[in-house]
Design a protein around this motif. Sequence first.
Motif, PDB file in Angstrom:
ATOM      1  N   MET A 114       7.540   6.033   1.657  1.00 49.53           N
ATOM      2  CA  MET A 114       8.003   6.529   2.939  1.00 49.53           C
ATOM      3  C   MET A 114       6.828   7.017   3.780  1.00 49.53           C
ATOM      4  SD  MET A 114      10.630   7.416   4.842  1.00 49.53           S
ATOM      5  CE  MET A 114      10.917   8.479   6.180  1.00 49.53           C
ATOM      6  N   PHE A 115       5.976   7.842   3.161  1.00 49.95           N
ATOM      7  CA  PHE A 115       4.836   8.390   3.886  1.00 49.95           C
ATOM      8  C   PHE A 115       3.842   7.294   4.246  1.00 49.95           C
ATOM      9  CE2 PHE A 115       0.588  10.326   3.977  1.00 49.95           C
ATOM     10  CZ  PHE A 115       0.778  11.175   5.044  1.00 49.95           C
ATOM     11  N   ALA A 116       3.666   6.322   3.348  1.00 47.80           N
ATOM     12  CA  ALA A 116       2.712   5.237   3.604  1.00 47.80           C
ATOM     13  C   ALA A 116       3.175   4.375   4.772  1.00 47.80           C
ATOM     14  CB  ALA A 116       2.526   4.392   2.353  1.00 47.80           C
ATOM     15  N   SER A 117       4.458   4.086   4.824  1.00 46.27           N
ATOM     16  CA  SER A 117       4.948   3.252   5.930  1.00 46.27           C
ATOM     17  C   SER A 117       4.885   4.004   7.253  1.00 46.27           C
ATOM     18  CB  SER A 117       6.360   2.769   5.658  1.00 46.27           C
ATOM     19  OG  SER A 117       7.261   3.853   5.623  1.00 46.27           O
ATOM     20  N   LEU A 151      -0.557   4.357  12.696  1.00 44.15           N
ATOM     21  CA  LEU A 151      -1.855   3.734  12.958  1.00 44.15           C
ATOM     22  C   LEU A 151      -1.706   2.478  13.808  1.00 44.15           C
ATOM     23  CD1 LEU A 151      -3.719   4.174   9.573  1.00 44.15           C
ATOM     24  CD2 LEU A 151      -4.402   5.083  11.798  1.00 44.15           C
ATOM     25  N   PHE A 152      -0.640   1.713  13.594  1.00 43.73           N
ATOM     26  CA  PHE A 152      -0.383   0.529  14.401  1.00 43.73           C
ATOM     27  C   PHE A 152      -0.181   0.922  15.869  1.00 43.73           C
ATOM     28  CE2 PHE A 152       2.611  -2.634  16.144  1.00 43.73           C
ATOM     29  CZ  PHE A 152       1.851  -3.776  15.972  1.00 43.73           C
ATOM     30  N   ALA A 153       0.613   1.954  16.099  1.00 45.59           N
ATOM     31  CA  ALA A 153       0.854   2.417  17.466  1.00 45.59           C
ATOM     32  C   ALA A 153      -0.427   2.969  18.089  1.00 45.59           C
ATOM     33  CB  ALA A 153       1.940   3.483  17.471  1.00 45.59           C
ATOM     34  N   ALA A 175      -4.950   0.642   5.878  1.00 43.07           N
ATOM     35  CA  ALA A 175      -3.610   1.152   5.546  1.00 43.07           C
ATOM     36  C   ALA A 175      -2.644   0.007   5.277  1.00 43.07           C
ATOM     37  CB  ALA A 175      -3.097   2.020   6.697  1.00 43.07           C
ATOM     38  N   ALA A 176      -2.787  -1.094   6.005  1.00 43.10           N
ATOM     39  CA  ALA A 176      -1.886  -2.236   5.808  1.00 43.10           C
ATOM     40  C   ALA A 176      -2.162  -2.941   4.493  1.00 43.10           C
ATOM     41  CB  ALA A 176      -2.025  -3.198   6.976  1.00 43.10           C
ATOM     42  N   THR A 181      -9.965  -0.719  11.985  1.00 42.18           N
ATOM     43  CA  THR A 181     -10.345  -0.711  10.571  1.00 42.18           C
ATOM     44  C   THR A 181      -9.423   0.197   9.765  1.00 42.18           C
ATOM     45  OG1 THR A 181     -12.640  -1.143  11.179  1.00 42.18           O
ATOM     46  CG2 THR A 181     -12.237  -0.301   8.968  1.00 42.18           C
ATOM     47  N   ALA A 182      -9.092   1.355  10.318  1.00 41.05           N
ATOM     48  CA  ALA A 182      -8.178   2.272   9.627  1.00 41.05           C
ATOM     49  C   ALA A 182      -6.803   1.628   9.437  1.00 41.05           C
ATOM     50  CB  ALA A 182      -8.051   3.576  10.413  1.00 41.05           C
TER      51      ALA A 182
END
Length: 57
Positions: free
Chosen positions: A1-4, A10-12, A54-55, A49-50
């Motif tokens: 949950m936290f990872a998604s 980060l995507f936004a 994460a992805a 890069t971040a």
Amino acid sequence: MFASLSRISLFALYHLTLALGIALLPLTLVVRQFGVRLPVGRLVEIVGTAYENAAAQ
């Protein structure tokens, strides 16, 4: 949950940083005439890069 949630945030942030870079392009071109460089490209690179890290997890 936290990872998604982190990945979505980060995507936004990455897309907002890209939009900021595009919006600041005219200003960047003007201040470059005076020898000042805005680090927008570096900021986009760091956030990208971040997001990629994460992805991949």
